[in-house]
Design a protein around this motif. Sequence first.
Motif, mmCIF file in Angstrom:
data_model
loop_
_atom_site.group_PDB
_atom_site.id
_atom_site.type_symbol
_atom_site.label_atom_id
_atom_site.label_comp_id
_atom_site.label_asym_id
_atom_site.label_seq_id
_atom_site.Cartn_x
_atom_site.Cartn_y
_atom_site.Cartn_z
ATOM 1 N N ASN A 196 -19.610 -41.132 108.947
ATOM 2 C CA ASN A 196 -21.136 -40.868 108.321
ATOM 3 C C ASN A 196 -21.741 -42.376 108.151
ATOM 4 O O ASN A 196 -22.366 -42.759 107.282
ATOM 5 N N THR A 197 -21.670 -43.375 109.165
ATOM 6 C CA THR A 197 -22.184 -44.761 109.034
ATOM 7 C C THR A 197 -23.646 -44.924 109.414
ATOM 8 O O THR A 197 -24.329 -45.663 108.960
ATOM 9 N N LEU A 198 -23.912 -43.848 110.398
ATOM 10 C CA LEU A 198 -25.281 -44.114 110.904
ATOM 11 C C LEU A 198 -26.290 -43.968 109.864
ATOM 12 O O LEU A 198 -26.353 -43.149 109.050
ATOM 13 N N GLY A 199 -27.405 -45.022 109.912
ATOM 14 C CA GLY A 199 -28.317 -44.911 108.902
ATOM 15 C C GLY A 199 -27.973 -45.672 107.487
ATOM 16 O O GLY A 199 -28.984 -45.594 106.922
ATOM 17 N N VAL A 215 -18.911 -44.082 127.528
ATOM 18 C CA VAL A 215 -18.175 -45.493 127.953
ATOM 19 C C VAL A 215 -18.224 -46.244 126.791
ATOM 20 O O VAL A 215 -17.227 -46.865 126.647
ATOM 21 N N ILE A 216 -19.273 -46.158 125.881
ATOM 22 C CA ILE A 216 -19.187 -47.304 124.773
ATOM 23 C C ILE A 216 -17.872 -46.779 123.625
ATOM 24 O O ILE A 216 -17.220 -47.400 123.253
ATOM 25 N N ASP A 217 -18.057 -45.466 123.531
ATOM 26 C CA ASP A 217 -16.862 -44.652 122.713
ATOM 27 C C ASP A 217 -15.535 -44.910 123.452
ATOM 28 O O ASP A 217 -14.688 -44.842 122.395
ATOM 29 N N GLY A 218 -15.289 -45.000 124.347
ATOM 30 C CA GLY A 218 -14.276 -45.116 125.071
ATOM 31 C C GLY A 218 -13.569 -46.466 125.149
ATOM 32 O O GLY A 218 -12.366 -46.650 125.286
ATOM 33 N N VAL A 234 -18.121 -51.104 117.912
ATOM 34 C CA VAL A 234 -19.289 -51.745 118.505
ATOM 35 C C VAL A 234 -20.397 -51.086 117.474
ATOM 36 O O VAL A 234 -20.176 -49.987 117.479
ATOM 37 N N HIS A 235 -21.141 -51.785 116.891
ATOM 38 C CA HIS A 235 -22.158 -51.098 116.315
ATOM 39 C C HIS A 235 -23.455 -52.237 116.138
ATOM 40 O O HIS A 235 -23.384 -53.286 116.297
ATOM 41 N N VAL A 236 -24.605 -51.410 116.149
ATOM 42 C CA VAL A 236 -25.889 -52.021 116.042
ATOM 43 C C VAL A 236 -26.549 -51.761 114.766
ATOM 44 O O VAL A 236 -26.735 -50.674 114.231
ATOM 45 N N ALA A 237 -26.999 -52.882 113.951
ATOM 46 C CA ALA A 237 -27.734 -52.935 112.741
ATOM 47 C C ALA A 237 -29.295 -53.712 112.951
ATOM 48 O O ALA A 237 -29.142 -54.666 113.357
ATOM 49 N N ASP A 238 -30.216 -52.894 112.089
ATOM 50 C CA ASP A 238 -31.403 -53.712 111.961
ATOM 51 C C ASP A 238 -31.247 -55.085 111.203
ATOM 52 O O ASP A 238 -30.644 -54.985 110.250
ATOM 53 N N VAL A 239 -31.820 -56.089 111.747
ATOM 54 C CA VAL A 239 -31.795 -57.400 111.062
ATOM 55 C C VAL A 239 -32.249 -57.395 109.698
ATOM 56 O O VAL A 239 -31.967 -57.858 108.560
ATOM 57 N N ASP A 240 -33.593 -56.693 109.722
ATOM 58 C CA ASP A 240 -34.378 -56.622 108.212
ATOM 59 C C ASP A 240 -33.805 -55.729 107.487
ATOM 60 O O ASP A 240 -33.575 -56.067 106.025
ATOM 61 N N SER A 241 -33.709 -54.535 107.647
ATOM 62 C CA SER A 241 -33.240 -53.425 106.665
ATOM 63 C C SER A 241 -31.641 -53.255 106.693
ATOM 64 O O SER A 241 -31.205 -52.757 105.567
ATOM 65 N N GLY A 242 -30.846 -53.779 107.531
ATOM 66 C CA GLY A 242 -29.624 -53.574 107.672
ATOM 67 C C GLY A 242 -29.074 -52.248 108.070
ATOM 68 O O GLY A 242 -27.859 -51.764 107.937
ATOM 69 N N PHE A 302 -26.419 -47.890 115.816
ATOM 70 C CA PHE A 302 -25.672 -47.158 116.710
ATOM 71 C C PHE A 302 -24.221 -47.590 116.275
ATOM 72 O O PHE A 302 -24.071 -48.951 115.862
ATOM 73 N N ALA A 303 -23.222 -46.766 116.474
ATOM 74 C CA ALA A 303 -21.857 -46.884 116.112
ATOM 75 C C ALA A 303 -20.946 -46.143 117.108
ATOM 76 O O ALA A 303 -21.350 -44.938 117.184
#
Length: 803
Positions: free
Chosen positions: A471-474, A439-442, A447-455, A459-460
């Motif tokens: 190759n954006t994850l991580g 659903v999200i990919d559709g 949409v992406h989710v990033a950690d506040v502290d480390s950046g 999820f993307a």
Amino acid sequence: MAALAVAAKNQSMFIRPPTSFPGKPWLWLAPYVAIGVFAVAMFAVTAMLQWRELDTARSALEADMHWAERTIESRLHQHQDFLGELGREQEFRQLDYEGFQVKAARYVRDNPDLQAIVWVNTEGKVEWVAPNEGTDTFVGEQLEGLRLHALQEALRIRRELYSPDYPDVSQKRVHDLVLPVQRASSDLGAFIAMQSLEMLLRTSLPTSFTTRYNLTLVDAGNRELLSNTSVKPTQRELSGTISLDLPNNRLGLNIVAYRSGGPWIQYLPALMIGLLTLIAAATLVQLRRHAQHRADAEEELRAAYAFRQAMSNSLITGMRAIDLEGRITFVNAAFCRMTGFNERELIGLKPPYPYWPPEEFEQLQHNIDTALAGQAPASGYEMRIMRKNGERFDVRLYFSPLIDTAGRQIGWMASMNDITEPKRARVELERAHERFVTVIDGLDSAVHVADVDSGEILFANRAFQNIFGYNTLGRDSALVTAACRPAPDALETDPMVLSTEQLPQDLFDGEIQHALSGRWYHVHERVIRWVDGRAVRVQVGTDITERKHIEEVNLQQQKRLEQTSRLITMGEMASSLAHELNQPLSAIANYCAGCIKRMQGGNYRFEDLLLAMQKAADQAERAGKIIRRMRDMVKKGDPKRLPIALAEIIDEARAFADIEAQRNSTQIQVEMAEDLPRIVVDRIMIEQVLLNLVKNAIEAMSDVPVERRRLTISAHEVAGRMLEIAVTDQGHGIDEADAERIFAPFYTTKAEGMGIGLAICRSMIEFHQGRLWLENRREGGTVFRFTVPCEATGEADGESSDE
């Protein structure tokens, strides 16, 4: 040696020996050829860089020579101007001895290159000397030789000149700047400035310039007059000459740049490249010898491999050995049966392994990285792998270090058990997760989710990966989204200071243009709590490029409608403007015809003709103003908001409206204070708005009695640095039903109207952050009001001070 051989044999039990290949000696020639080509390329690059360095140094020398020439000439012109000022005061008897001493002595003190300024008579006798404490010349001294000849030449040609150089009392080279002074046609004498050539260079050119260059001053015969140092440059590749063409004299300044280092510096890169080439060739020879020794060791490994293979095939648990880099060195028969791959397909492979399902690549890679780091859990890993036919099954994998007989770790041994049945209950949960990802990919939004502290990007979705890469994850979110990311000062709050109780919290909601692709995105970002409890930033970006394009097209269409409105207005006023132009043109023709008749008859006075021609010129200027107003009104151009007085705009609009008003017997009155601030608007736009409103008001009063046809234009300042302008008529007013739709496009109450005039007027006023509305008057008539921004008081004061 025996211990090393045993260790090698033990280690070879878990490492597949390499396959033997036929010898190909010609392959060893390729590295030598590559080194030779590389050396030739480096020699060429070094030569090119040295040539570019020399070219850059020449460019810097030319720039410095140009600057030095302008500086010296500026100083010489300054001295000429000062003597010219003294000469004018002497010519008009405004200079006495005391005044000469004060001005000349102060000027000599401020300019160390001048030794003295003297006043001599036409015979060359010194009468005044400044400063009077100088020792270079004295009152009563008679000029001789070159100095007297230069004085006589200056008196002859009656303009300033420079004498040839001569030695002063301290044997330093000086020359005279001679300025002759005349009164009427008689010579009074001359002012002479004694200028030291050495001090001219020191005071004109800074120390940083003279330390970088060898400066030599020469005369017209290329005779060396002085030099700034006795040290001569060994290299004269960077040199040049400045020619100072002085009146009646010519000096040259030879400039030679000092270059750091010796002549051997330019050959150092070539020597280093040659040395490195020899070292590389020697290294290849040693590598070839090492390869031969390694081939011998591989033969021993092949012998030990057969024994290890027979032992491992007796196990029923899948066994796999990897080295410290994750390369498979051993698999038993049970492992091959589980995965469906034979031993030849697996040995020597590094992650990702062929039995890894594509959907599990990231997790399996994380597991193998953790195991290679020595952090594998004692309970092992639960993972899903794939048989060769594509069938997935679940296994539990245990890792243990692989130690050789010498006590060194040479890799990791893994034992694998099939746990498909215990995992069956978790299938639905995994499917649910897949549905969520689908659903999200559709979504069209990124949409992406990033950690506040480390950046770190946790999820993307696919839309995000299409924009920023797959190759954006991580990776760090700030680096990945740098091309389309809100600035830190644009965030509503700093996410690093938010506590858990304050979540969720909005951070940003606005439009951003992608710096690389140029596309526009509406970005909404907020901080929420992730599934593991930590704070994360969720960003949703929606592509709005097409909407921005439509807005731009609408804006261009609006501009064309504005231009059309102005042309329509001009077309309606064409006949009236023609009538108004007919009057000044007829007057010009009459004045010119009268002048011709008087001149043909011979009964004229010059004053009468001059008066008639002046009146004709006035009428021509009046006609020109009428045409210029029409041209400015219909001229097409981009809006330019500049400060302008409201009275100027009203005067220009009245110049057009008065024609229509006179034809309809309408009086136009202007009521506004004189101290109103200037408005910051596009003059043509506001003039068009005012003209349309005035024209509509005149047409609205066409059916009322003549004595009531009175139109009023008023203005006053309102809160918020805005100016409100009102156009009031005495007509019949507008119905309430029409008042609600009067500003709608293509709606009109006129039989021949197009319905775009007031709509365009409102868009023009809204472009200036103003408002346009109407009010019906109780006593009859309508008031159209609109607001425009005023110029700030500080800005007005600043402009006044600049002016």
